[in-house]
Design a protein around this motif. Structure first.
Motif, PDB file in Angstrom:
ATOM      1  N   CYS A 156      -1.418   9.706  35.423  1.00  0.00           N
ATOM      2  CA  CYS A 156      -1.721   8.286  35.163  1.00  0.00           C
ATOM      3  C   CYS A 156      -2.410   7.642  36.376  1.00  0.00           C
ATOM      4  O   CYS A 156      -1.951   7.762  37.503  1.00  0.00           O
ATOM      5  CB  CYS A 156      -0.428   7.543  34.832  1.00  0.00           C
ATOM      6  SG  CYS A 156      -0.676   5.778  34.574  1.00  0.00           S
ATOM      7  N   GLN A 196       1.683   1.953  30.743  1.00  0.00           N
ATOM      8  CA  GLN A 196       1.643   2.142  32.188  1.00  0.00           C
ATOM      9  C   GLN A 196       2.998   1.833  32.818  1.00  0.00           C
ATOM     10  O   GLN A 196       3.456   2.536  33.709  1.00  0.00           O
ATOM     11  CB  GLN A 196       0.589   1.203  32.752  1.00  0.00           C
ATOM     12  CG  GLN A 196       0.345   1.386  34.201  1.00  0.00           C
ATOM     13  CD  GLN A 196      -0.532   0.269  34.679  1.00  0.00           C
ATOM     14  OE1 GLN A 196      -0.091  -0.864  34.831  1.00  0.00           O
ATOM     15  NE2 GLN A 196      -1.791   0.576  34.866  1.00  0.00           N
ATOM     16  N   PHE A 248      -7.933  10.652  43.045  1.00  0.00           N
ATOM     17  CA  PHE A 248      -7.274  11.375  41.959  1.00  0.00           C
ATOM     18  C   PHE A 248      -7.909  12.747  41.795  1.00  0.00           C
ATOM     19  O   PHE A 248      -9.102  12.920  41.980  1.00  0.00           O
ATOM     20  CB  PHE A 248      -7.386  10.593  40.650  1.00  0.00           C
ATOM     21  CG  PHE A 248      -6.742   9.236  40.696  1.00  0.00           C
ATOM     22  CD1 PHE A 248      -5.359   9.117  40.806  1.00  0.00           C
ATOM     23  CD2 PHE A 248      -7.513   8.080  40.646  1.00  0.00           C
ATOM     24  CE1 PHE A 248      -4.769   7.865  40.853  1.00  0.00           C
ATOM     25  CE2 PHE A 248      -6.917   6.825  40.699  1.00  0.00           C
ATOM     26  CZ  PHE A 248      -5.548   6.723  40.799  1.00  0.00           C
ATOM     27  N   GLU A 249      -7.092  13.676  41.405  1.00  0.00           N
ATOM     28  CA  GLU A 249      -7.552  15.041  41.194  1.00  0.00           C
ATOM     29  C   GLU A 249      -7.749  15.301  39.714  1.00  0.00           C
ATOM     30  O   GLU A 249      -6.951  14.834  38.897  1.00  0.00           O
ATOM     31  CB  GLU A 249      -6.476  16.012  41.682  1.00  0.00           C
ATOM     32  CG  GLU A 249      -6.373  16.107  43.174  1.00  0.00           C
ATOM     33  CD  GLU A 249      -7.215  17.234  43.716  1.00  0.00           C
ATOM     34  OE1 GLU A 249      -8.442  17.196  43.542  1.00  0.00           O
ATOM     35  OE2 GLU A 249      -6.654  18.155  44.311  1.00  0.00           O
ATOM     36  N   LEU A 304       0.329   1.382  42.297  1.00  0.00           N
ATOM     37  CA  LEU A 304       0.899   2.728  42.221  1.00  0.00           C
ATOM     38  C   LEU A 304       1.948   2.945  43.300  1.00  0.00           C
ATOM     39  O   LEU A 304       2.585   3.976  43.339  1.00  0.00           O
ATOM     40  CB  LEU A 304      -0.195   3.748  42.529  1.00  0.00           C
ATOM     41  CG  LEU A 304      -0.934   4.514  41.471  1.00  0.00           C
ATOM     42  CD1 LEU A 304      -1.981   5.372  42.156  1.00  0.00           C
ATOM     43  CD2 LEU A 304       0.008   5.400  40.701  1.00  0.00           C
ATOM     44  N   SER A 361      -2.673   4.494  36.740  1.00  0.00           N
ATOM     45  CA  SER A 361      -2.045   3.188  36.963  1.00  0.00           C
ATOM     46  C   SER A 361      -3.108   2.091  37.037  1.00  0.00           C
ATOM     47  O   SER A 361      -3.075   1.224  37.909  1.00  0.00           O
ATOM     48  CB  SER A 361      -1.212   3.204  38.245  1.00  0.00           C
ATOM     49  OG  SER A 361      -0.404   2.065  38.319  1.00  0.00           O
ATOM     50  N   ILE A 369       5.536   4.562  31.947  1.00  0.00           N
ATOM     51  CA  ILE A 369       5.179   5.783  32.673  1.00  0.00           C
ATOM     52  C   ILE A 369       5.620   5.669  34.134  1.00  0.00           C
ATOM     53  O   ILE A 369       6.177   6.599  34.712  1.00  0.00           O
ATOM     54  CB  ILE A 369       3.666   6.071  32.554  1.00  0.00           C
ATOM     55  CG1 ILE A 369       3.345   6.559  31.136  1.00  0.00           C
ATOM     56  CG2 ILE A 369       3.224   7.096  33.597  1.00  0.00           C
ATOM     57  CD1 ILE A 369       1.872   6.752  30.853  1.00  0.00           C
ATOM     58  N   ALA A 370       5.398   4.472  34.690  1.00  0.00           N
ATOM     59  CA  ALA A 370       5.794   4.252  36.089  1.00  0.00           C
ATOM     60  C   ALA A 370       7.304   4.414  36.235  1.00  0.00           C
ATOM     61  O   ALA A 370       7.795   5.031  37.180  1.00  0.00           O
ATOM     62  CB  ALA A 370       5.357   2.871  36.555  1.00  0.00           C
ATOM     63  N   ILE A 406       2.697  12.372  33.235  1.00  0.00           N
ATOM     64  CA  ILE A 406       2.830  11.054  33.871  1.00  0.00           C
ATOM     65  C   ILE A 406       2.194  11.070  35.254  1.00  0.00           C
ATOM     66  O   ILE A 406       1.703  10.052  35.725  1.00  0.00           O
ATOM     67  CB  ILE A 406       4.298  10.564  33.940  1.00  0.00           C
ATOM     68  CG1 ILE A 406       5.191  11.577  34.648  1.00  0.00           C
ATOM     69  CG2 ILE A 406       4.834  10.267  32.546  1.00  0.00           C
ATOM     70  CD1 ILE A 406       6.661  11.163  34.696  1.00  0.00           C
TER      71      ILE A 406
END
Lengths: 561, 351, 390
Positions: A500, A48, A462-463, A507, A502, A51-52, A497
């Motif tokens: 994610c 995580q 989130f989609e 986020l 998170s 990725i962030a 990414i």
């Protein structure tokens, strides 16, 4: 005494004098729950976090986060079963994030651009430590010891470093230039590497202990386990790991018309694929485990990288799950077939589970060859005093053993590991433990943190978004030399990414800041102390809980005030 | 981690934060300074006395953030007025005037006329609750629209007279329980329908009238900016849950607001010169029961009483009707539909 | 400059001379021509102001409230039912200390519906906190309208200029209309320090709890009391410019040694004065013309009543169930005098009933018969009443 204004007008923003925080029963706090990917990684990679960082556009910094836990990401990206992805909360919405491909991207970019590890290779103010075995556990230990400033001598019996990464993993899974690049870079960190140096043959443990403050023992499990079916074995029996090693070095492999490989690990599957490609018409894998699938119990599935399993099936390997070999059908010492029976691991009396075969489920498989690939045990040469009669070491989670307080053990020699990633984790923990013991600091805490479940996220925010598919060689074009998997493009990485959640971490999405009716969430220019971008102004926070409820990543919890 | 340990850890973290000497306190703990540095306009300040989880407070904050700072506000009597301005304090950082329950639109007309007379370009935003807009202030609002004043009128719709003790208004939905529409042997909550105010407003042929919901802040911001940029009368109806009046826990007021939109009970639409020009499509229409069952004001619709079932079906039919007449059903993924419009991105919402 | 003008037209011109920024009005029945005339001036480009044709008297008051708060000189006019519909806003304007000026063309109120003149409308809102100035003729109405803006803006109190509907508003009179220069030299441009302004964003119209509400209302009372010298000064300064005063707080006419006086407000004073002059010299009374009804000039009235034995209060409204309003207030106001006169109290001329010249004699005679503290409607015809209400 406050005096009235004419017409009782009020000055702007004076409500700040009224501290609504006193109304609160519960307060929101940031709580960095472990992300499932992070908690699940035996090497301790915080997917995580990198990725962030990657999302912010900092590729090198993302890689630096990655290699702060695992020095060989381009390697593990290719060979690890990816516990991170199995744990990823995204699977409940659509498909898990392709973390291993992001890891691979960063690992490959680092090789391409020759990024240096974020450490001072000249720093050597610690105590000398010897690492025995240049496989993943040993390399990881050597690396982390160097990060902590300790001079390291790394010895290995073989001429080249890498251990089973080099000797047992087909190049179609792990190209050697990738492995060489990562190991080569690692060894340049001021590590004294002594190849062709076998413990018991070339050096003695006592001498190592005399010259070093600590010894980290990572010899792997190189000795094949004894295999027979009720005492019977074919005359020409070869065991799996040996065949694989021979193939890797000599390039030769037996080509019977049909073969049954007995075992449920990567060796079994790798060998099956190699033999299939070499022209063996019928390749069977007989395993006591179940097969991976959506409803499978993770504790009961093949210990194989899931996508390797998929590729094997694609290539025509036949799997016989929940089976064992009950009898060999022999003509003299020559195998002509075998009898399989269904079995399952079931809990028995006393809490210990045992394997139960079911009468009446016997079937006969006509094969010319059977290859056991049921695992290996430690070859105790040179440290017999520490291992005793055991097949494996029994160590605590930090790698400490009761037989010596200056020797730590990790990797496959422990017997309870079984993946490259776990070995890398062992190396890291052992290095930290040695460092702690040398400096008197507290020992590292190997306990896994709790991680945050899907139900604690607010997924309204989130989609659905499909997982990026990597390029892959079609079955017909697969050879013994070309890497089968192709990785992701940068655009695909960017897409990935962005998927994610998170989990359990901020986020910086602004939801709390946007949705607080009381203006009690304050955005910080710099990162706040807890790693988020927001702080709560408890003077005004009324404790309504909206921020916690609407936090997409479950980073905010309400706690009694 | 078990809850006791977690609690201890958090308490420890707090103690550290509080005991740190103020000079060495990192910048993120100097709240007063940080507050001034917020990267958004602060029209409605902290310290106001709205209940926990107040949808109206949030909506007003979002509206002023999007519209400020060159704005004058008027306010009808109601919760928003009471909780923001108990003398000598005011939560507003914009010039603000309250007079009466029914004249927000009329004093706004006066302010706007004065600005025009003085050649000032400041925008006027009139605010009111549903009582002050649908009911008692309706005439003044109609006059304001008809006279084409350059004013954005924002109605914070929490569907009853909350400030006075949750009495039914023209905006209260059908079958909802209020203190003046209680369910009983002869009644199942409010007998009448929610007034279709937006259509009435749109019939004034004004340039822009829209509805929005606190569950979709980016949509609110966009609509406020749009409305403010138009020279002439504009209208925005913002669905704003009242935890107390609706009988919901404070932390779910956004969730409930979102469901109102996703069920079709509160259509989010835009009308220009009376014509429908935009809707927020519903990607996956949710059954109204998902929305109703969270709220105490609809509790009586979840009993064994056969009338309860009937009223639930009635509300479902009303939602279906909205979906039909406004063509709310989406077709596939859409960044601006009920699922896409609140999607978050790392590093902040994009609007 | 002298003009023969209808009252409404004269007021419209006077208000226009004061350069209002915003005018709002609604033609409630019964309406006056004032705002029609103002809208004509705006339409002809003779007056630069925002004229807002609102949808109700309620909104008319609300618009001038908002406009005044936004820093514009604001004006409206109304009467009768319109005043009652405005009532809620009128209290608000005063409580918020907004210097609005309005003309009340005094008329009767319903029911029964009646469009003609009396003072019941403005009396109904006497506690709203507005300054109320009554005019006896159109010249006074012109001068008072101009003074009203100065008084309002200096005291930050709203001013209601009361003039009798029809009797003054619809009557053609020769008046001296001041010049723009005269008015400009008297009335500076409007500035309101608490105006709505994003640069100094104040919150107006806040909620005040029990711990300060008393003080908030009391400060309004004190502000009205302190407006008394402002009203006098405004009139005196106006007189310096145009040589003509409009009656200060009150004026007294008639023989110095008369021991009877008649006190009244509005156009009836002109009738009384004329009748008084026709009486034999020894029968003549003093005529007290009360101009400032709010604030009530207690001290000035006590001075005016020095040496009087009898004070007859004649008014154009009453409070059903009590009696005279003005009379009751005068009795209270004089109670502090060493030797207060006997106060007689009569109401007359409700709903446009004619007040003939003979009224004065009739009044003086009726006063003799009235018991102390009494009240009567002078021109009521008992035989017209339904028997059960006699």
């Amino acid at each position: 005494m406050k005096q009235l204004s004419r017409g009782a007008f009020a000055l702007p923003g004076t409500s700040l004098d009224f501290k609504t925080g006193t109304w609160r029963n519960e307060m929101p706090v940031h709580n960095h729950f472990g992300a499932p990917c992070h908690v699940a990684c035996p090497a301790g990679e915080d997917a995580q976090a990198y990725i962030a960082k990657l999302m912010e556009g900092h590729e090198k910094e993302a890689w630096e986060i990655l290699v702060s836990a695992n020095p060989l990401p381009a390697t593990t990206a290719r060979v690890c079963p990816h516990f991170c992805e199995q744990a990823c909360n995204r699977k409940h919405m659509d498909q898990p994030i392709a973390i291993h491909l992001i890891e691979r991207y960063l690992g490959d970019e680092a090789i391409k651009h020759n990024w240096a590890y974020p450490l001072d290779a000249k720093k050597s103010d610690g105590e000398p430590v010897c690492v025995v075995g240049a496989g993943p556990a040993g390399l990881s230990a050597a690396y982390h010891l160097r990060r902590l400033g300790h001079p390291v001598t790394l010895i290995d019996a073989l001429p080249e470093p890498g251990g089973l990464l080099r000797t047992a993993i087909p190049v179609t899974r792990l190209p050697r230039d990738v492995l060489d690049a990562e190991i080569g870079r690692l060894l340049k960190l001021g590590i004294t590497f002594k190849p062709r140096t076998a413990l018991g043959r070339d050096v003695r443990l006592e001498d190592l202990l005399a010259q070093h403050a600590y010894v980290f023992l990572a010899p792997g499990a190189a000795k094949s386990r004894h295999w027979s079916v009720d005492g019977a074995v074919p005359g020409d029996l070869r065991e799996g790991l040996g065949l694989l090693k021979e193939w890797l070095i000599v390039g030769d492999i037996p080509k019977p018309k049909s073969v049954a490989i007995h075992g449920g690990g990567n060796t079994a599957v790798d060998l099956a694929r190699v033999m299939k490609r070499a022209g063996v018409a019928e390749v069977h894998v007989i395993t006591a485990s179940g097969l991976p699938g959506p409803d499978a119990d993770p504790k009961d599935v093949l210990n194989v990288v899931p996508r390797e399993f998929d590729q094997a099936v694609e290539e025509g390997i036949v799997f016989h799950a929940h089976r064992t070999i009950q009898r060999l059908l022999m003509r003299g010492s020559k195998l002509v077939g075998l009898e399989m029976v269904h079995l399952k691991k079931l809990p028995g009396a006393g809490g210990r589970s045992s394997r139960v075969a079911f009468e009446g489920t016997e079937t006969v498989l006509h094969v010319e060859m059977v290859v056991p690939a049921i695992g290996e045990v430690v070859d105790g040469t040179g440290f017999e005093s520490l291992l005793g009669q055991a097949d494996y070491f029994r160590a605590d989670p930090l790698g400490q053993i009761t037989a010596s307080d200056r020797v730590l053990v990790g990797g496959d020699a422990r017997g309870d590991r079984g993946t490259v990633t776990a070995a890398i984790g062992d190396g890291r923990l052992a290095a930290a433990t040695i460092h702690a013991k040398l400096t008197g600091e507290a020992l590292p805490d190997p306990k896994r943190r709790p991680f945050i479940g899907y139900d604690k996220l607010n997924v309204n925010y989130f989609e659905p978004s499909p997982r990026a598919e990597e390029a892959m060689l079609p079955v017909g074009k697969r050879t013994d030399t070309d890497e089968i998997e192709g990785g992701l493009t940068r655009a695909q990485v960017t897409h990935e990414i962005g998927r994610c959640f998170s989990c359990g971490n901020c986020l910086a999405c602004d939801n709390c800041w946007t949705l607080c009716p009381d203006n009690a969430v304050i955005k910080t220019q710099e990162r706040a102390k807890d790693g988020s971008h927001y702080v709560f102004d408890y003077e005004y926070c009324k404790g309504c809980g909206l921020c916690a409820h609407e936090c997409p990543s479950g980073y905010i919890i309400m706690t009694p005030d | 981690m078990d809850s006791t340990k977690l609690k201890q850890e958090i308490q420890e973290r707090r103690r550290q934060a509080q005991s740190a000497p103020s000079e060495s306190m990192p910048v993120e703990h100097n709240m007063a300074e940080l507050r001034k540095l917020q990267p958004r306009y602060r029209g409605l300040e902290a310290g106001h006395r709205a209940c926990q989880g107040c949808g109206e407070a949030l909506a007003a904050r979002l509206v002023t953030e999007a519209a400020g700072p060159d704005v004058i506000l008027t306010n009808a009597t109601g919760c928003l007025e009471v909780f923001t301005t108990p003398w000598p304090q005011s939560a507003w950082r914009l010039p603000w005037i309250h007079s009466l329950f029914e004249n927000s639109a009329a004093i706004a007309s006066g302010v706007e006329a004065a600005l025009k007379a003085q050649g000032r370009k400041t925008k006027v935003i009139a605010q009111g609750g549903d009582g002050g807009t649908f009911d008692i202030g309706f005439q003044a609002l109609s006059g304001m629209l008809e006279r084409q004043h350059n004013i954005l009128y924002v109605c914070y719709d929490n569907e009853a007279y909350m400030n006075t003790g949750i009495q039914r208004s023209g905006s209260t939905p059908h079958a909802a329980m209020t203190t003046t529409s209680p369910p009983g042997k002869e009644r199942m909550g409010k007998r009448h329908l929610k007034k279709d105010l937006l259509s009435i407003i749109a019939a004034h042929h004004i340039p822009y009238a829209a509805s929005a919901s606190v569950a979709y802040p980016a949509d609110i911001r966009r609509k406020v900016r749009r409305a403010v940029s138009i020279e002439g009368p504009t209208f925005l109806l913002i669905h704003s849950p009242c935890p107390l009046g609706w009988g919901i826990d404070s932390e779910i007021s956004i969730e409930v607001a979102r469901l109102a939109v996703q069920t079709g009970l509160f259509p989010v639409v835009e009308l220009e010169r009376g014509e429908l020009t935009g809707v927020m499509p519903i990607r996956h229409p949710r059954p109204v029961a998902d929305y109703l069952k969270l709220q105490n004001r609809f509790k009586h619709l979840f009993t064994d009483d056969p009338r309860a079932r009937e009223e639930r079906e009635h509300l479902q039919a009303l939602a279906d009707h909205n979906i039909e007449i406004y063509q709310l059903k989406g077709d596939g993924m859409d960044a601006l539909d009920t699922d896409g419009a609140d999607t978050v991105r790392r590093g902040g919402m994009v609007d | 400059m002298l003009h023969a003008l209808e009252g409404s037209q004269a007021i419209a011109q006077a208000v226009a001379l004061c350069r209002p920024g915003v005018v709002a009005a609604y033609p409630i029945t019964p309406q006056t021509h004032i705002v029609e005339n103002i809208s004509k001036l705006v339409a002809d480009g003779k007056l630069k102001c925002e004229f807002v044709s609102v949808e109700s008297e309620f909104s008319a008051a609300s618009v001038v409230l908002g406009a005044s708060a936004a820093g514009s000189r604001s004006y409206t006019a109304s009467s009768s039912q319109g005043i009652l519909l405005m009532a809620e806003v009128l209290f608000d304007i005063a409580g918020m200390r907004l210097p609005v000026v309005m003309t009340c063309a005094n008329r009767a109120i319903s029911a029964p519906i009646n469009i003609w003149n009396d003072h019941q409308d403005s009396m109904t809102v006497r506690d709203s906190g507005w300054i109320q100035l009554h005019c006896a003729d159109n010249q006074e109405a012109i001068d008072t309208s101009i003074q009203a803006f100065r008084i309002a803006e200096r005291t930050e109190l709203p001013v209601m200029v009361c003039m009798d509907g029809f009797v003054l508003t619809h009557t053609l009179e020769v008046v001296d209309m001041p010049s723009a220069e005269q008015v400009d030299s008297y009335l500076p441009p409007f500035t309101f320090k608490n105006k709505l302004d994003p640069k100094h964003p104040l919150s107006l119209g806040t909620l005040v709890g029990p711990e300060y509400y008393t003080e908030a209302r009391y400060s309004l009372h004190r502000a009205l009391e302190k407006a008394l010298p402002e009203i006098e000064a405004a009139d005196a300064d106006w007189a310096k410019i145009c040589g003509r005063a409009a009656g200060g707080l009150l004026t007294v006419e008639g023989p110095e040694n008369a021991t009877t006086a008649v006190l009244a407000m509005g156009s009836v004073v002109s009738t009384l004065t004329e009748s008084n002059e026709m009486l034999p010299g020894n029968k003549r009374v003093k005529i007290i013309k009360l101009r400032s009804f709010r604030p009530f000039p207690i001290e000035a009235l006590q001075m005016a009543c020095q040496g009087l034995k009898e004070l007859i209060v004649l008014e154009r409204a009453f409070s059903p169930g009590l009696g005279g309003i003005l009379g009751t207030e005068v009795r209270a106001a004089l109670a502090g005098m060493q030797k207060p006169p006997q106060v007689r109290n009569f109401t007359v001329g409700l709903g446009g009933r004619d007040i003939p010249m003979s009224t004065l004699s009739k009044l003086i005679n009726a006063a003799k018969a009235q018991a102390p503290g009494g009240f009567a409607i002078l021109d009521v015809e008992p035989e017209r009443l339904p028997p059960e209400d006699r």
